[in-house]
Design a protein around this motif. Structure first.
Motif, PDB file in Angstrom:
ATOM      1  N   VAL A   1       1.819  -4.009   6.948  1.00 16.58           N
ATOM      2  CA  VAL A   1       1.076  -2.951   6.259  1.00 16.58           C
ATOM      3  C   VAL A   1       1.809  -1.619   6.326  1.00 16.58           C
ATOM      4  N   THR A   2       1.905  -0.959   5.163  1.00 15.44           N
ATOM      5  CA  THR A   2       2.419   0.403   5.067  1.00 15.44           C
ATOM      6  C   THR A   2       1.291   1.286   4.555  1.00 15.44           C
ATOM      7  N   VAL A   3       1.150   2.477   5.141  1.00 16.11           N
ATOM      8  CA  VAL A   3       0.052   3.376   4.774  1.00 16.11           C
ATOM      9  C   VAL A   3       0.591   4.645   4.126  1.00 16.11           C
ATOM     10  N   ALA A   4      -0.059   5.053   3.038  1.00 18.02           N
ATOM     11  CA  ALA A   4       0.208   6.341   2.398  1.00 18.02           C
ATOM     12  C   ALA A   4      -1.097   7.120   2.398  1.00 18.02           C
ATOM     13  N   PHE A   5      -1.007   8.443   2.609  1.00 16.76           N
ATOM     14  CA  PHE A   5      -2.217   9.249   2.739  1.00 16.76           C
ATOM     15  C   PHE A   5      -2.536  10.083   1.503  1.00 16.76           C
ATOM     16  N   ASP A   6      -1.735   9.954   0.450  1.00 14.51           N
ATOM     17  CA  ASP A   6      -2.069  10.601  -0.821  1.00 14.51           C
ATOM     18  C   ASP A   6      -1.462   9.794  -1.962  1.00 14.51           C
ATOM     19  N   GLY A   7      -1.914  10.074  -3.181  1.00 14.50           N
ATOM     20  CA  GLY A   7      -1.496   9.289  -4.333  1.00 14.50           C
ATOM     21  C   GLY A   7      -0.019   9.396  -4.646  1.00 14.50           C
TER      22      GLY A   7
ATOM     23  N   LYS B   1      -3.548  14.880  -4.560  1.00 19.98           N
ATOM     24  CA  LYS B   1      -2.313  14.950  -5.356  1.00 19.98           C
ATOM     25  C   LYS B   1      -2.291  14.006  -6.565  1.00 19.98           C
ATOM     26  N   MET B   2      -2.793  12.802  -6.430  1.00 18.09           N
ATOM     27  CA  MET B   2      -2.868  11.848  -7.543  1.00 18.09           C
ATOM     28  C   MET B   2      -3.998  10.881  -7.232  1.00 18.09           C
TER      29      MET B   2
ATOM     30  N   GLY C   1      -6.662   7.581  -7.529  1.00 19.61           N
ATOM     31  CA  GLY C   1      -6.379   6.151  -7.536  1.00 19.61           C
ATOM     32  C   GLY C   1      -6.209   5.565  -8.918  1.00 19.61           C
ATOM     33  N   PHE C   2      -6.920   6.101  -9.908  1.00 19.94           N
ATOM     34  CA  PHE C   2      -6.778   5.614 -11.280  1.00 19.94           C
ATOM     35  C   PHE C   2      -5.372   5.913 -11.802  1.00 19.94           C
ATOM     36  N   GLU C   3      -4.909   7.146 -11.566  1.00 23.77           N
ATOM     37  CA  GLU C   3      -3.556   7.520 -12.000  1.00 23.77           C
ATOM     38  C   GLU C   3      -2.507   6.677 -11.275  1.00 23.77           C
ATOM     39  N   LEU C   4      -2.737   6.455  -9.988  1.00 21.06           N
ATOM     40  CA  LEU C   4      -1.802   5.640  -9.203  1.00 21.06           C
ATOM     41  C   LEU C   4      -1.744   4.217  -9.749  1.00 21.06           C
ATOM     42  N   ALA C   5      -2.908   3.661 -10.091  1.00 26.96           N
ATOM     43  CA  ALA C   5      -2.938   2.294 -10.633  1.00 26.96           C
ATOM     44  C   ALA C   5      -2.126   2.202 -11.920  1.00 26.96           C
ATOM     45  N   ARG C   6      -2.223   3.213 -12.766  1.00 25.48           N
ATOM     46  CA  ARG C   6      -1.455   3.207 -14.022  1.00 25.48           C
ATOM     47  C   ARG C   6       0.047   3.251 -13.747  1.00 25.48           C
ATOM     48  N   VAL C   7       0.443   4.059 -12.754  1.00 22.55           N
ATOM     49  CA  VAL C   7       1.867   4.130 -12.388  1.00 22.55           C
ATOM     50  C   VAL C   7       2.348   2.767 -11.890  1.00 22.55           C
ATOM     51  N   ILE C   8       1.554   2.150 -11.017  1.00 20.62           N
ATOM     52  CA  ILE C   8       1.936   0.841 -10.470  1.00 20.62           C
ATOM     53  C   ILE C   8       2.002  -0.206 -11.568  1.00 20.62           C
ATOM     54  N   ARG C   9       1.069  -0.166 -12.506  1.00 20.53           N
ATOM     55  CA  ARG C   9       1.057  -1.123 -13.611  1.00 20.53           C
ATOM     56  C   ARG C   9       2.325  -1.022 -14.455  1.00 20.53           C
ATOM     57  N   GLN C  10       2.830   0.198 -14.636  1.00 24.26           N
ATOM     58  CA  GLN C  10       4.075   0.373 -15.391  1.00 24.26           C
ATOM     59  C   GLN C  10       5.263  -0.169 -14.609  1.00 24.26           C
ATOM     60  N   LEU C  11       5.237   0.009 -13.284  1.00 20.06           N
ATOM     61  CA  LEU C  11       6.332  -0.475 -12.445  1.00 20.06           C
ATOM     62  C   LEU C  11       6.310  -1.989 -12.323  1.00 20.06           C
ATOM     63  N   ASN C  12       5.111  -2.533 -12.142  1.00 22.29           N
ATOM     64  CA  ASN C  12       4.972  -3.965 -11.859  1.00 22.29           C
ATOM     65  C   ASN C  12       3.657  -4.458 -12.452  1.00 22.29           C
TER      66      ASN C  12
ATOM     67  N   MET D   1       6.851 -12.461   5.215  1.00 26.97           N
ATOM     68  CA  MET D   1       5.545 -11.902   5.539  1.00 26.97           C
ATOM     69  C   MET D   1       5.018 -11.091   4.357  1.00 26.97           C
ATOM     70  N   THR D   2       3.750 -11.268   4.051  1.00 23.59           N
ATOM     71  CA  THR D   2       3.134 -10.555   2.932  1.00 23.59           C
ATOM     72  C   THR D   2       3.033  -9.065   3.242  1.00 23.59           C
ATOM     73  N   GLN D   3       3.518  -8.249   2.316  1.00 20.83           N
ATOM     74  CA  GLN D   3       3.512  -6.803   2.510  1.00 20.83           C
ATOM     75  C   GLN D   3       2.412  -6.158   1.679  1.00 20.83           C
ATOM     76  N   ILE D   4       1.591  -5.331   2.311  1.00 24.10           N
ATOM     77  CA  ILE D   4       0.481  -4.654   1.646  1.00 24.10           C
ATOM     78  C   ILE D   4       0.661  -3.145   1.779  1.00 24.10           C
ATOM     79  N   LEU D   5       0.490  -2.445   0.673  1.00 18.14           N
ATOM     80  CA  LEU D   5       0.505  -0.984   0.670  1.00 18.14           C
ATOM     81  C   LEU D   5      -0.936  -0.483   0.633  1.00 18.14           C
ATOM     82  N   VAL D   6      -1.320   0.286   1.644  1.00 18.43           N
ATOM     83  CA  VAL D   6      -2.662   0.873   1.710  1.00 18.43           C
ATOM     84  C   VAL D   6      -2.551   2.360   1.413  1.00 18.43           C
ATOM     85  N   VAL D   7      -3.289   2.829   0.408  1.00 18.50           N
ATOM     86  CA  VAL D   7      -3.279   4.249   0.046  1.00 18.50           C
ATOM     87  C   VAL D   7      -4.683   4.789   0.310  1.00 18.50           C
ATOM     88  N   GLU D   8      -4.823   5.528   1.391  1.00 19.69           N
ATOM     89  CA  GLU D   8      -6.135   5.993   1.862  1.00 19.69           C
ATOM     90  C   GLU D   8      -5.961   7.318   2.592  1.00 19.69           C
ATOM     91  N   ASP D   9      -6.680   8.353   2.167  1.00 22.61           N
ATOM     92  CA  ASP D   9      -6.495   9.674   2.763  1.00 22.61           C
ATOM     93  C   ASP D   9      -7.342   9.882   4.020  1.00 22.61           C
TER      94      ASP D   9
END
Length: 229
Positions: A28-34, A57-58, A60-71, A1-9
């Protein structure tokens, strides 16, 4: 099953996204802060990330950069109330693959998700060389590095993708529509000026300090990547 991470406060928006996406068959997994989003991205195995820009806390731009480094291949779709060209440029430069402005049509969101997931699967199957070379310009796909005449050139993720496409299609006129479709995926209106902005960014970085220019404009048609004047 396709897994999606939603980051929305915004809890209401997060719940609507979770319920709607789960009805479409996604897990779907939900996070409420960066910061929580970054921790989940590091710990989990997700197929796609949907993130707001303005987050506690972080952002979306900063989060995208972190994710880009990870994957580097992780599809990132940004949802935000910020819809100016500069905001979109910031999002793409941070590593976003697509950008939707709130309020949005859920059917359009699911259509874009399908395209991003399909493109990810295609990229995983596609076998390409690790190094692209044209004239004195060299691009390493694996290390995400670019150099010209031995001089390292720093590019943003979207600049890199645009240059990669041009390197894969040298000495052929590329229309603005083709660039929008192949580099950005046309589900939103990038606009002619949007493409020109990135072409100008690339020119400044790979052509300005060199005698031989590689990116040329064909008036009324588009652009061509060639060492021929």
């Amino acid at each position: 099953m396709t897994q999606i991470l939603v980051v929305e406060d915004e809890q209401r928006v997060a719940e609507l996204l979770k319920r709607g996406l789960e009805e479409c068959g996604y897990l779907v997994t939900v996070a409420f802060d960066g910061e929580m989003g970054a921790r989940l991205a590091k710990a989990g195995s997700y197929d796609l990330v949907i993130s707001d820009v303005i987050l506690p806390k972080m952002n979306g731009f900063e989060l995208a950069r972190v994710i880009r480094q990870l994957n580097p291949g992780m599809p990132i779709l940004m949802l935000t109330a910020l819809g100016t060209t500069d905001d979109k440029l910031d999002g793409f430069d941070a590593g976003a693959d697509d950008y939707m402005v709130k309020p949005f049509d859920f059917r359009e969101l699911t259509a874009r998700i399908k395209v991003l997931l399909k493109r990810k699967q295609h990229a995983a199957r596609e076998i390409t060389t690790d190094v692209l070379v044209y004239a004195d310009l060299e691009m390493n796909i694996s290390t995400k590095t670019v150099s010209r005449a031995g001089i390292q050139i720093k590019l943003t993720p979207k600049e890199f993708n645009l240059l990669e496409y041009m390197l894969n299609h040298p000495e052929r006129v590329l229309t603005r529509t083709e660039i929008a479709e192949k580099v950005w995926d046309t589900h939103f209106d990038t606009g002619t000026n949007f493409i020109d902005v990135y072409i100008n960014y690339l020119r400044k970085k790979i052509d300005r300090d060199f005698d031989v220019k590689l990116i040329h404009t064909k008036p009324g048609m588009g652009f061509i990547f060639t060492s021929q004047p």
